[in-house]
Design a protein around this motif. Structure first.
Motif, short mmCIF file in Angstrom:
data_model
loop_
_atom_site.label_atom_id
_atom_site.label_comp_id
_atom_site.label_asym_id
_atom_site.label_seq_id
_atom_site.Cartn_x
_atom_site.Cartn_y
_atom_site.Cartn_z
N GLN A 1 7.98 10.08 -1.15
CA GLN A 1 9.24 10.34 -0.46
C GLN A 1 9.97 11.55 -1.04
OE1 GLN A 1 11.49 6.71 -0.72
NE2 GLN A 1 11.14 6.19 1.41
N GLN A 2 9.79 11.75 -2.35
CA GLN A 2 10.52 12.83 -3.00
C GLN A 2 9.76 14.15 -2.95
OE1 GLN A 2 13.04 10.24 -3.10
NE2 GLN A 2 13.72 12.21 -3.85
N LYS B 1 0.83 -1.20 0.00
CA LYS B 1 0.00 0.00 0.00
C LYS B 1 0.87 1.25 0.00
CE LYS B 1 -2.09 -1.43 3.63
NZ LYS B 1 -2.88 -1.72 4.82
N VAL B 2 2.11 1.04 0.42
CA VAL B 2 3.02 2.18 0.58
C VAL B 2 3.70 2.50 -0.73
CG1 VAL B 2 4.49 2.98 2.38
CG2 VAL B 2 3.91 0.54 2.26
N GLY B 3 3.47 3.68 -1.26
CA GLY B 3 4.20 4.09 -2.45
C GLY B 3 5.52 4.72 -2.04
N LEU B 4 6.47 4.75 -2.98
CA LEU B 4 7.73 5.39 -2.68
C LEU B 4 7.76 6.81 -3.24
CD1 LEU B 4 10.29 2.52 -3.30
CD2 LEU B 4 9.45 3.41 -1.14
N LYS B 5 6.78 7.10 -4.11
CA LYS B 5 6.83 8.39 -4.81
C LYS B 5 6.83 9.57 -3.86
CE LYS B 5 6.11 8.25 -9.59
NZ LYS B 5 5.17 7.71 -10.55
N ARG C 1 2.44 11.34 1.66
CA ARG C 1 2.39 9.88 1.62
C ARG C 1 1.24 9.32 2.45
NH1 ARG C 1 8.20 7.98 3.30
NH2 ARG C 1 7.58 5.89 2.67
#
Ligand SMILES: Nc1ncnc2c1ncn2[C@@H]1O[C@H](COP(=O)(O)OP(=O)(O)OP(=O)(O)O)[C@@H](O)[C@H]1O
Ligand SMILES: Nc1ncnc2c1ncn2[C@@H]1O[C@H](COP(=O)(O)OP(=O)(O)OP(=O)(O)O)[C@@H](O)[C@H]1O
Ligand code: SF4
Ligand SMILES: [Mg+2]
Ligand SMILES: [Mg+2]
Lengths: 324, 317
Positions: A270-271, A264-268, A283
């Motif tokens: 983060q930026q 479910k966790v996106g990394l996008k 997030r």
């Protein structure tokens, strides 16, 4: 013992230092005598920066760090030397703390020159052996060896033994076991637990491994982008996490008793650029409109358990007390 | 069978003699299988991974064979391996993300790599972009230098690069180890995605972290001191390990919810034997809590149950 009061660190980055990067943002927490506090957060959340400020390797941009009530930025001369007798750090990569062309036990000689020039050779040898035994090393097996002849776990223990020679009261342990094997890790963790139990050592245990943090610690501080988003007694923070970031971290831990839920966790996010609102906003799986504009404060959701999230107010606001 | 390895032996030549880092490995990886490869630091995991693609001195081929999709791989011959490398077998080496050329933007780096292998980068551009999307990287990374990317971003770039030519087998060496827990999870899930999207047929995922393997691997192979100790379906290895080493390894893992005050875990006493002159018999003998006379002979790596192989005299009873 150690207290952080609204500590902030801004780094100058970019080609001419033209951009400001707030690595630590008004962080407050304390570590009591004989207590182990885990400082947990993703890469880049500011954990090492906090550890380095406590060790006075870098100064805070604002805020104060107190050791036994004294502002450490004011320490000079003998007072500063005394500080380093009581407070030491051990870091992630044991190999980088040794010079490969010298024998590993040279690190002890340096301590003697620096802090104990008047101690006799024989007496010093006894102290070194005592410190080595305290960390579970047989002196005969490690003394006189070069770094490459020792394992990562042995080198890491030597560094802890060096800290013990100073009779330290507070240890900053920054990812000390992440480079070690599973079976060696647990030995080093047990060693730290013993030092806490037997010597009353306080430890700031910096890690992104939540299981290891839980094994050792009394309390946890969860950091995201330089901000404390949740902190409290370890069993409460891990047992009843409130902040969506803490929950996400916990659900990411690879466990042997259950499989991960679908990602479910996106990394996008983060930026994403920081906003003036909640640091986790980009997030967060269920942000409010207000999360974008207003930074949530830490509120106490139960004794000693603090959370910074607008959603807390939704159900628990009646019980919450606003904190600084 | 995608990969079949028989009696593979690869040593390191040193002035003091041969380091027997991979000393007779026989196993296979099925079509679509993700096999985890676990074991303590220095047990030979990377050596095994590297042997399947490029033997660089001081690595020395000593014996054994490797079949990929039924074809024998000439692993001892650098030249003859060239057509297989990256196209049939690809590797993400340990530390790869720190080895990206710092003077090249990512886009140019990829173009040069592809051209070195005689592939037109223009034809592959749409696919490259599709794959960047899949690993949640913006196409902007193509215009960035490695230093501008976080560890997790670099790792995903490396994963995309090494699988662009749809190899049959991918060897991923410690790709999740240096990452924080949330990034680690996504990167591990992306590896599974690569298999599910058929970018790669099968995979060997090397890590010392068994709990990651429990999440993503179909089977787990445990090595000890240059030998195979145990291989089996993930569930069997984690729940019913039969080799004493696997058992100790798994019981030394702290699970979340365990505190030292409630349940004190313990590591495995002792350390692995030297690989320069390894002892005769079972290499785990000195540290094994249940060793007996027979262990002076080398235990065979044999099947206990379908797909579950163990090298231990106690297990074979
Ligand atoms: N000397 C420096 N100059 C400029 N920026 C820095 C410096 N040191 C750290 N930073 C930046 O400050 C932020 C916090 O870094 P820090 O090393 O404290 O994080 P961390 O939580 O220890 O991360 P990790 O888990 O990766 O060790 C990061 O964005 C980092 O890039
Ligand atoms: N170039 C070399 N020359 C001599 N010995 C080597 C060389 N490279 C590796 N070795 C030895 O071979 C053995 C296996 O090394 P390998 O790198 O395969 O271990 P590994 O299981 O991948 O360990 P890690 O978990 O630390 O990555 C080790 O004992 C190592 O010291
Ligand atoms: S063969 Fe013997 S020494 Fe080796 S693991 Fe089994 S019982 Fe232990
Ligand atoms: Mg750090
Ligand atoms: Mg390796």
């Amino acid at each position: 013992m150690v207290e952080l009061e609204r500590v902030t660190k801004v780094y100058r980055v970019g080609t001419f230092g033209g951009r400001a990067l707030k690595a630590v943002d008004e962080v407050s927490f304390e570590i009591a005598d004989g207590e182990v506090v885990s400082l947990i957060g993703e890469s880049g959340s500011g954990k090492t920066t906090i550890g380095r400020m406590i060790l006075r390797l870098i100064p805070p941009t604002s805020g104060r760090i107190l050791f036994s009530g004294m502002d450490i930025s004011t320490l000079k001369g003998k007072a500063l030397k005394d500080y380093y007798r009581s407070v030491q750090g051990v870091f992630q990569d044991p190999f980088s703390s040794y010079n490969p062309i010298f024998k590993a036990d040279r690190v002890f000689r340096v301590v003697r020159q620096e802090f104990f020039p008047n101690v006799e050779e024989g007496e010093w040898g006894k102290r070194v052996e005592g410190a080595l035994r305290a960390v579970g090393l047989a002196p005969g097996e490690v003394l006189g060896k070069y770094p490459h002849q020792l394992s990562g776990g042995q080198l890491q223990r030597l560094l802890i033994a060096r800290a013990l020679l100073l009779d330290i009261r507070f240890l900053v342990a920054d990812e000390v076991i992440s480079m070690l094997d599973a079976s060696t890790r647990i030995d080093v963790l047990n060693l730290l637990a013993e030092l806490k139990g037997e010597r009353g050592l306080s430890i700031l245990f910096i890690t992104h491994d939540l299981a290891l943090g839980h094994y050792l610690s009394d309390r946890a501080v969860i950091l995201y982008r330089g901000c404390v988003v949740e902190r409290g007694p370890i069993d409460r923070v891990f047992g009843k996490p409130y902040h969506p970031y803490t929950r996400m971290l916990l659900s990411s831990v690879p466990r042997l008793d259950r499989k991960w839920e679908e990602g479910k966790v996106g990394l996008k996010g983060q930026q994403a650029a920081p906003t003036k609102g909640c640091v986790y906003h980009a997030r967060c799986p269920f942000p409010y409109e207000s999360c974008k504009g207003e930074r949530p404060h830490l509120v106490e959701v139960e004794p000693g358990h603090l959370v910074a999230c607008h959603r807390i107010g939704e159900t628990e606001v009646g019980k919450c007390r606003r904190q600084g | 069978m995608a990969l079949k390895v028989e009696g593979l032996r690869v040593y390191y030549q040193t002035l003091r003699g041969d380091v027997r880092a991979l000393d007779g490995a026989s196993f296979s990886v099925g079509d679509g299988e993700i096999m985890g490869l676990a074991g303590e630091s220095g047990c030979g995991k990377s050596t095994l991974g590297r042997s399947l693609i490029l033997l660089k001195p001081p690595m020395k081929y000593v014996g054994g064979e490797v079949l990929l999709d039924g074809d024998p791989l000439p692993i001892w011959d650098r030249e003859r391996m060239a057509p297989y490398r990256y196209k049939k077998v690809s590797i993400i080496p340990q530390q790869a993300m720190n080895a990206l050329n710092p003077t090249r933007k990512i886009g140019r780096l990829i173009r040069e790599l592809l051209e070195a292998r005689g592939v037109s980068s223009r034809d592959l551009l749409p696919e490259l972009k599709r794959r960047l999307d899949l690993v949640e990287l913006s196409h902007e990374v193509l215009k960035m230098y490695p230093i501008e990317l976080s560890g997790g971003m670099k790792q995903r770039v490396v994963m995309v690069i090494s699988t662009l030519l749809d190899p049959s087998l991918l060897i991923a060496d410690e790709v999740t180890s240096a990452l924080d827990v949330s990034t680690q999870k996504r990167v591990a899930e992306m590896l599974v995605g690569f298999r599910d999207h058929k970018f790669v047929r099968s995979m060997i995922v090397i890590t010392h972290d068994i709990s990651i393997l429990y999440q993503i691997a179909d089977s787990i192979l445990v090595m000890y001191a240059g030998k195979l100790a145990e291989k089996g379906p993930t569930e069997a290895i984690v729940r019913r390990p039969r080799h004493p080493y696997t058992q100790l390894l798994i019981s030394s893992l702290p699970e979340i919810g365990v505190r030292h005050t409630e349940r004190r875990l313990s590591g495995i006493p002792g350390s692995p034997p030297p690989l320069l002159e390894p002892p005769q018999g079972c290499r785990f003998r000195e540290r094994c809590p249940v060793a007996f006379d027979r262990c002076r002979e080398e235990p065979p790596f044999e099947e206990l149950a379908p797909g579950h192989l163990v090298a231990c005299w106690r297990a074979h009873g």
